[in-house]
Design a protein around this motif. Sequence first.
Motif, mmCIF file in Angstrom:
data_model
loop_
_atom_site.group_PDB
_atom_site.id
_atom_site.type_symbol
_atom_site.label_atom_id
_atom_site.label_comp_id
_atom_site.label_asym_id
_atom_site.label_seq_id
_atom_site.Cartn_x
_atom_site.Cartn_y
_atom_site.Cartn_z
ATOM 1 N N ILE A 210 0.877 -1.349 0.002
ATOM 2 C CA ILE A 210 0.059 -0.217 0.024
ATOM 3 C C ILE A 210 0.908 1.161 0.069
ATOM 4 C CG2 ILE A 210 -1.700 1.438 1.314
ATOM 5 C CD1 ILE A 210 -2.201 -1.432 2.210
ATOM 6 N N PHE A 211 1.862 1.190 0.912
ATOM 7 C CA PHE A 211 2.706 2.357 1.110
ATOM 8 C C PHE A 211 3.664 2.715 -0.140
ATOM 9 C CE2 PHE A 211 6.062 5.208 3.050
ATOM 10 C CZ PHE A 211 5.249 5.831 3.914
ATOM 11 N N GLY A 212 4.024 1.781 -0.945
ATOM 12 C CA GLY A 212 5.112 1.993 -2.104
ATOM 13 C C GLY A 212 4.202 2.564 -3.056
ATOM 14 N N ALA A 213 2.999 2.244 -3.350
ATOM 15 C CA ALA A 213 2.502 2.967 -4.517
ATOM 16 C C ALA A 213 2.398 4.569 -4.557
ATOM 17 C CB ALA A 213 0.687 2.517 -4.637
ATOM 18 N N PRO A 214 2.010 5.332 -3.352
ATOM 19 C CA PRO A 214 1.982 6.598 -3.586
ATOM 20 C C PRO A 214 3.376 7.061 -3.751
ATOM 21 C CG PRO A 214 1.298 5.816 -1.294
ATOM 22 C CD PRO A 214 1.363 4.713 -2.197
ATOM 23 N N LEU A 215 4.153 6.590 -3.148
ATOM 24 C CA LEU A 215 5.843 6.827 -3.462
ATOM 25 C C LEU A 215 6.220 6.858 -4.934
ATOM 26 C CD1 LEU A 215 7.881 5.724 -0.268
ATOM 27 C CD2 LEU A 215 6.673 7.856 -0.656
ATOM 28 N N ALA A 216 5.792 5.764 -5.464
ATOM 29 C CA ALA A 216 6.042 5.598 -6.730
ATOM 30 C C ALA A 216 5.326 6.654 -7.756
ATOM 31 C CB ALA A 216 5.685 4.019 -7.363
ATOM 32 N N LEU A 217 4.070 6.681 -7.460
ATOM 33 C CA LEU A 217 3.399 7.828 -8.084
ATOM 34 C C LEU A 217 3.856 9.270 -7.808
ATOM 35 C CD1 LEU A 217 -0.112 6.243 -7.437
ATOM 36 C CD2 LEU A 217 0.884 6.526 -9.731
ATOM 37 N N GLU A 218 4.459 9.297 -6.861
ATOM 38 C CA GLU A 218 5.172 10.630 -6.566
ATOM 39 C C GLU A 218 6.240 10.826 -7.469
ATOM 40 O OE1 GLU A 218 7.225 11.209 -2.864
ATOM 41 O OE2 GLU A 218 6.964 13.388 -2.895
ATOM 42 N N GLY A 219 7.215 9.937 -7.669
ATOM 43 C CA GLY A 219 8.154 9.967 -8.662
ATOM 44 C C GLY A 219 7.859 10.383 -10.094
ATOM 45 N N LEU A 220 6.531 9.392 -10.505
ATOM 46 C CA LEU A 220 5.987 9.461 -11.874
ATOM 47 C C LEU A 220 5.263 10.695 -11.935
ATOM 48 C CD1 LEU A 220 6.436 7.228 -14.014
ATOM 49 C CD2 LEU A 220 3.992 6.400 -13.109
ATOM 50 N N THR A 221 4.452 11.123 -11.304
ATOM 51 C CA THR A 221 3.879 12.337 -11.667
ATOM 52 C C THR A 221 4.213 13.486 -11.343
ATOM 53 O OG1 THR A 221 2.592 12.236 -9.724
ATOM 54 C CG2 THR A 221 1.673 10.745 -11.694
ATOM 55 N N ALA A 222 5.018 13.545 -10.092
ATOM 56 C CA ALA A 222 5.507 14.868 -9.525
ATOM 57 C C ALA A 222 6.817 15.338 -9.596
ATOM 58 C CB ALA A 222 5.125 14.789 -7.859
ATOM 59 N N PHE A 223 7.751 14.296 -9.383
ATOM 60 C CA PHE A 223 9.323 14.718 -9.372
ATOM 61 C C PHE A 223 9.765 15.027 -10.751
ATOM 62 C CE2 PHE A 223 10.071 12.302 -5.159
ATOM 63 C CZ PHE A 223 9.513 13.442 -4.586
ATOM 64 N N PHE A 224 9.382 14.158 -11.840
ATOM 65 C CA PHE A 224 10.014 14.312 -13.303
ATOM 66 C C PHE A 224 9.393 15.752 -13.753
ATOM 67 C CE2 PHE A 224 9.983 9.526 -13.913
ATOM 68 C CZ PHE A 224 11.512 9.459 -14.138
ATOM 69 N N LEU A 225 8.029 15.821 -13.417
ATOM 70 C CA LEU A 225 7.610 17.422 -13.622
ATOM 71 C C LEU A 225 8.253 18.346 -13.229
ATOM 72 C CD1 LEU A 225 4.728 17.893 -15.511
ATOM 73 C CD2 LEU A 225 3.790 18.412 -13.093
ATOM 74 N N GLU A 226 8.487 18.588 -12.001
ATOM 75 C CA GLU A 226 9.179 19.397 -11.300
ATOM 76 C C GLU A 226 10.764 19.691 -11.705
ATOM 77 O OE1 GLU A 226 9.289 18.496 -7.143
ATOM 78 O OE2 GLU A 226 9.138 20.617 -6.433
ATOM 79 N N SER A 227 11.239 18.475 -11.625
ATOM 80 C CA SER A 227 12.769 18.821 -11.988
ATOM 81 C C SER A 227 12.943 18.916 -13.379
ATOM 82 C CB SER A 227 13.367 17.338 -11.912
ATOM 83 O OG SER A 227 13.236 16.932 -10.371
ATOM 84 N N THR A 228 12.015 18.435 -14.466
ATOM 85 C CA THR A 228 12.441 18.676 -15.697
ATOM 86 C C THR A 228 11.980 20.057 -16.096
ATOM 87 O OG1 THR A 228 11.769 16.358 -16.330
ATOM 88 C CG2 THR A 228 11.980 17.835 -18.050
ATOM 89 N N PHE A 229 10.986 20.704 -15.694
ATOM 90 C CA PHE A 229 10.438 21.960 -15.985
ATOM 91 C C PHE A 229 11.512 22.790 -15.256
ATOM 92 C CE2 PHE A 229 6.808 20.102 -17.991
ATOM 93 C CZ PHE A 229 6.872 20.811 -19.192
ATOM 94 N N MET A 230 12.100 22.415 -14.188
ATOM 95 C CA MET A 230 12.970 23.374 -13.415
ATOM 96 C C MET A 230 14.112 23.887 -14.182
ATOM 97 S SD MET A 230 13.158 24.339 -10.179
ATOM 98 C CE MET A 230 14.689 25.194 -9.364
#
Lengths: 515, 346
Positions: free
Chosen positions: A90-110
């Motif tokens: 259960i706990f792993g999914a939100p962490l994976a989704l964080e990477g997939l939907t948030a970190f890529f977006l944030e860092s790439t557009f940064m």
Amino acid sequence: MDALTLARWQFGATAFFHFIYVPLTLGLGWLIAIMKYKYLKTGNKTYDDLAMFFMKLFAINFAVGVATGLTMEFEFGTNWSEYSKLVGDIFGAPLALEGLTAFFLESTFMGIFLFGKGRVSEKVHTFSAFMVAIGGTLSALWILIANSWQQTPEGYKLVETPQGIKAVLTDFLAAVWNHTSAIRFLHTVDGGLITAGFFVMGVSAFFLLKRRHVNFAKLGLKVGLIFTAIAATVQVIFGDIHGWLVAEHQPLKLAMFEGKFKTEKCASLDLFGIIDQEKHESKMLLKIPCLLSILSYHDPNAPVKGVDDLIKEYQQKAKYYASLIPVLEQKLKEAKTPEEMEKIKEQLIMAKVKAHSLNISYEDLPSIPLVFTTFHLMVYLGFFFVVVVLVGLWKLKRGTLYSSKGFLWLLVLSIPLPFLANELGWISTEVGRQPWIVYEILKTADGVSPVPATNVAISLTVFTIIYTILFIIYIYTMTRAIAKGPNIPEEKEINAPTEPNPSFTTAFSSNREVK
Amino acid sequence: MPIELFTTLNGIWFLLAGIFLVGYALTDGFDLGAGAIHLFTKDEEIRKTYMNAIGPVWDGNEVWLIAGGGMLFAAFPVVYAVSFSAFYLAMFLVLWALILRAVSFEYRNKKDSPTWKKWWDRAYWIGNVVPAILYGVAVGNAVLGIPIDQKGVFHGTFFTLLKPAAIFMGFVALFMFVMHGAAYLMIKTEGKAFDFAKKAAIVGFVGYVIFLALTDFFIIATEPKLFMNFFKYPLFWIAPLIMLAGIFFYFKWLIVDEKYNKVIYASSMVIIGSVLTIALASYPVFIRSTIDEKYNLTIWNSASSHLTLLIMLISTLIFLPIVIGYTIYVYRVFKGKVSAEGGYGH
């Protein structure tokens, strides 16, 4: 010290350090995006100057935030491997989704945001600013969903495997949208908005006091003030709802927040106090009768349970579940159909887990004075922020905002306070969750990795050294960047001719000065 | 080829785990490689040029590691928990190195003092070399096996991880990233910065080939069963063939044809081939137990529930193409040569 204590210290310390930077990143991202948007809409160059200046500070802050955030993801595996095995489904999914939907977006557009000025159109540059802000906010959403699941777990069932009992996902939306994720998200992100608002106000006030870049600073102060005024006022409502949900789902945490040992009907809200945990006593000053019952349950007569009674309740529940185990085992033997067996098995696992996890003693509790004090200080700071912005708005209306030295100094000195409030809130909610790592299901002590204490001691020591150095460098570069000011010539400040490609320095590249 | 690689969620997730491992090596790999050669030139202009070439993209690249870690956590929580706690100090070494690298980018050029820069250069170099080597050492240990019991508890120390073959694989990884990093820099730079990158490419190539041969030799001599899969599933030979083709073209384009802009395709093939070769050799095992074969962590006994795997698969199929889309856009924006001057030249 044993590996558990060291692991808790390490996680607490590294999360504390990480959470210095995160709220500012969250809030400043939105403020910069808003400034860029205003520049696009109004064409007022000062908005762009503000955005570019705060972007430099944002970049310094962001770098430390990312670097220290990586630590958190590592530590679930390195220090809390048993926890990760038990709830990883259960706990792993939100962490994976964080990477997939948030970190890529944030860092790439940064990358575009920091280096792209002049290479991409102003529209794309503004768009990038919004993507950075959205990325940061999405990341907050996922990590707070994960954290909320620890606080109010839902949408799971327990199953037995060769590697031990595990929590398995049964309903994704219920797990994600558990009782507290929405309010925890709003409350935390708003904390970030307030932090950034005070940061922008404080830095602008500093320039006004030094009589540098006056027009630039005036606009910054005004934008910051209006932004913070909304954020700080709304936070009072979010805070109230959050407290109400804690009362409903985590009564033990509420009792520790308020330092209540005995159950009270028409419970008073105690503003200040000293708590003696050993003697089960609290001496309180300034009691407001019945207010706690009203705030927690929206009913003046509702009883607020005390720590002592709650512990007894938990122990009784644990005994009840323990008594269920032999009964269920007997039933399992007598069960005829496989469906029946499956059902009883599930109940049996639940009984086993609960009999162990609910069996807590008074000694298992965290420091109640710590939970009480951090929670109360956070609330007072929250109200202080509201007062400051209201005074600011009043001064803005009267036209004295930019000239009242005392108030400007107050703004400068207030910069660290929201940072402090964030940390206090975080400490009170996480320490208040103890003795469980997943509320009422898994004790913190059962989640730790089977790693030798020496290893944890080594890593804790290195973290302390690296993070101390990092913090010193962070403060040093931040203050230097602020002291240097925006890249706009002082004398040309008013109606500065717009250059085709405004010279700017990026955070990563050379610091060539504009003379 | 085993059909369950494509027909079961566990199999598909094994492939996806491989894709994230490859994704990280392909993107952050050239950052690490460019950083690893940083200290071997004394020329400030070259150093700055290289950092400017990496500057806008390294952050997004590192996310492949974070996302990959998250994916592993979600899909194979037991593998995540066991590997991170077993490799405790090694994991933190990687982490501290990555922290050093991140802040070096940010702080190195904040002050015009030679001492300040000297120390940040060292920090930056360590921040690149350590993750590059440990990437190989970690993969090597997973494949060669570590002492874990039925509960996944690790019975060993930091030094258990330092087997010769695993260390050789660490150097394979390092030189592989140098090859890749140099290939990237040859595209992004000109003049003396380009000349130095070309030299680094040759060093990377030679180092890679030597350590690859050493590793293979060692494994054939000590752990020949690691090659079993290739005889069981002949289609698995695709992976080593990609690797060999990559090596061939790297030499051809770098030395024979001097088509420098193409070299990065060859190094990408080398990376894809190398990582997949190891993954397929190990299939269906993630982490081998040296205590008993039956304690191996496989795609079957360490995976999440069907529901979690399905939800994560759907999310990945939706979001990963979007991520790849805007990543390509960013590389397009920053196309062209870079210089040592602020941000980007011309």
